[in-house]
Every structure is written in C-alpha cells, then in structure tokens.
Design an enzyme around this catalytic site. Structure first.
Site, mmCIF file in Angstrom:
data_model
loop_
_atom_site.group_PDB
_atom_site.id
_atom_site.type_symbol
_atom_site.label_atom_id
_atom_site.label_comp_id
_atom_site.label_asym_id
_atom_site.label_seq_id
_atom_site.Cartn_x
_atom_site.Cartn_y
_atom_site.Cartn_z
ATOM 1 C CB CYS A 1 -0.949 -0.007 1.185
ATOM 2 S SG CYS A 1 -2.098 -1.403 1.165
ATOM 3 C CG HIS B 1 -3.309 3.122 2.443
ATOM 4 N ND1 HIS B 1 -3.881 2.723 1.254
ATOM 5 C CD2 HIS B 1 -3.351 2.046 3.279
ATOM 6 C CE1 HIS B 1 -4.236 1.455 1.362
ATOM 7 N NE2 HIS B 1 -3.935 1.022 2.572
ATOM 8 C CG ASN C 1 -7.164 -1.021 1.412
ATOM 9 O OD1 ASN C 1 -6.432 -0.587 0.531
ATOM 10 N ND2 ASN C 1 -6.692 -1.468 2.565
#
Length: 333
Positions: free
Chosen positions: A116, A250, A280
């Site tokens: 990520c 994020h 996500n």
C-alpha cells in the site's frame, strides 16, 4: 527537502480508472456472515469495484496512465514506474509491457513492490530519476486487482479490498512551482513482515495462496507510522499540522484515517476519506483519493498537502507538495 535552485519533480497530470462492476455490501456472499451495517460501522465502506475476468491489472494501469497523460496534455513520457502487489505474473515486470502498449517505445520501465506504500515509493523513485537529470518526465502508475488474491469467504479481508488504478505524470520543474514534490519520508520494518502477507510457493506449494493480515496489529502500526512519517515531511517543509490544508492518507479503512487525523490534531474535514464506494485499493488508493478530493472540492490549487501511506513489508512513506491547478481524467473499464 528540495534545495533552492535545484530542479524538482512536479505533478503535471492525474488519471484514474476503475472497473465498471460495483459490488455493494448487500451483494457480498451470505457465507461471510456479515451485514451492510457491520461493514459500514467498522470500515466506512459501502461498496467496492471488481475487475471482470477478461480485464487485467495491466489494462487498468494502461487506462489510468493514458488518462494522466491526457490530463498533462502530453503524448510522450521519459520513463514509467508501476506500483502493484497484484501483477499478472511474477516475471517479467509489467511496466515495460505497459509502456509498449502505450506507444512509448523503449523508455526505462520497472515495477515497484511496496504494497500500500507502493505509489509513494514509486513517486520517490521517479523524483530521483528527474532530479538526477536521467529523464525529464515519469509516469507513476499504481494498479491493483486485490479481488484475485483475497479469499472471497474471509470476512476480515473480503469486505475491505477493491480493484482500481491511478497515475500521475511527473515532469521536471522548479521547487517553487505548485505541484513540486518538496519532501519525502520512506521507511520499513522487516520484523513485521508476517503481519501482511501472501504465502509463497515454497511454504504453500499447492492450493490457493490468499492475502492475509493481522488486523489489530496492522491498525496500530499503520496509525503510528503514518502519523510519524507525515510529521517528518511537514517538519522538512517547515509546516505544522495547523498550517496543513489537507492530509491524503492511504485509504485502508475509515477508522485508520480518523485515527491518524486525530493524532495529528487535524479536524476530520482536513483528512480525505474517499473509500466508501471503492474500498481499500492498496497502492492505487492515494491517486484515487486525490481525484475524489478534487471532484468534491476538498482539494484546491495552492493547498498545502501531505500524502501518507502504510503497507506490507512493513513499509511506510509520505510526501509533501502544494497542490497544482490541473484537471483529473477518469474512466471505467
């Protein structure tokens, strides 16, 4: 931090691409033993995108990259870096194929794997290529198809992740320009490698190899590392949380976004939370969140902006810039 008089990597274009198939919470498998209310309350997610079987992660990457080039008003680029955890195959890297498919010839092209944090790691690498004088522009692309590595019957992960891609075009410019990447902070801690993982072929030679993570431990690490990393880039720019216009973290889940903002002393409206409809999207989450923030007029030209991420490895990264005037380009596939 950039030294006055030196060149800088400047954000000149932003493009995104999402799969056209949306899966809302009510459409998830009954075997997950969950509900729309449970998912929304704990994650802030109401839907996520799923890639069609005939669409590859490279297709998403090419579309987002083309949109970023259109946003920047250019048809050529000096290099391409792809951030992904979900390549179609482990070898060869996908970036050269993407560059070829986009008609960019034999430019430098390579993949970055930092989960990520990948988009910001790739942006830092691109900034190095530009400021070193190796190339004048770089496409930084982040594309993910987590639906293909997440166990569809694992409630801890299946409700969280979605597919998508985002890209920025960076060009050589001045540190005084809006859009100049002013500071980076990168870090890792391999002692936490087992917290976010997909088994390798040696440890699991047969059967499905699904993504997994230790939720509570990841939550605590993500909040701590993103908070501290964001503070470090703000310090490098002589900014403070009070003078920061927008934090773009994020998009792991709403609770992490809220916790980082609280730790930094930011009101909720100054931290972008743009995961409700996409979930996500791992490395792609920051460019997708930037585009969403622009569309919602949360992010405006001249805003002091910090981007921050945390991912497997463990890895974390942050970047600071004053947001430029540009028009993001979006498509679906």
């Amino acid at each position: 931090m950039q030294v006055p008089g030196m060149s800088a990597a400047v954000v000149a274009g932003l493009g995104t691409c999402l799969p056209s198939t949306k899966v809302d919470n009510a459409s998830l498998p009954d075997d997950l033993d969950t509900s729309d209310e449970w998912i929304r309350t704990r994650t802030g997610i109401s839907a996520r995108r799923r890639t069609a079987p005939d669409v590859s992660v490279n297709d998403l990457a090419c579309a987002a990259a083309a949109n970023a080039m259109s946003s920047a008003g250019t048809g050529t680029v000096g290099a391409l870096i792809l951030a992904t955890t979900t390549p179609e195959r482990p070898c060869p890297p996908a970036a050269p194929e993407i560059a070829y498919r986009m008609g960019q010839g034999r430019i430098p092209a390579f993949d970055v794997s930092a989960v990520c944090s990948g988009f910001l790691y790739a942006a830092a690498a691109a900034g190095g290529l530009i400021t070193a004088g190796i190339v004048d522009s770089v496409l930084v692309v982040a594309a993910e198809t987590y639906s293909r590595i997440v166990d569809p019957l694992d409630r801890s992960t299946a409700v969280l992740f979605g597919d998508g891609a985002g890209a920025v075009l960076l060009r050589r410019g001045s540190p005084a320009e809006q859009g100049a990447l002013l500071a980076f902070d990168l870090g890792s801690d391999g002692s936490g490698a087992e917290l976010i993982r997909v088994p390798g072929t040696r440890e699991q030679p047969t059967g499905e190899r699904w993504f997994s993570m230790a939720g509570r431990k990841v939550y605590l690490q993500a909040v701590e590392q993103m908070t501290n990393s964001a503070l470090r880039v703000m310090k490098d720019c002589a900014w403070s949380p009070e003078t920061l216009d927008l934090l773009v973290p994020h998009q792991a889940n709403a609770r992490i976004v809220e916790a980082v903002a609280k730790r930094l002393g930011l009101p909720p409206e100054r931290a972008v939370c743009a995961l409700a409809e996409v979930g996500n999207t791992a490395a792609a989450s920051i460019p997708l969140a930037l585009a969403e923030a622009m569309a919602a007029h949360e992010l405006e030209p001249g805003d002091r902006t910090v981007l921050t991420a945390f991912g497997g490895g463990l890895t974390w990264a942050s970047a600071a810039l004053v947001w430029p005037r540009l028009t993001a380009v979006h498509s679906e596939i």
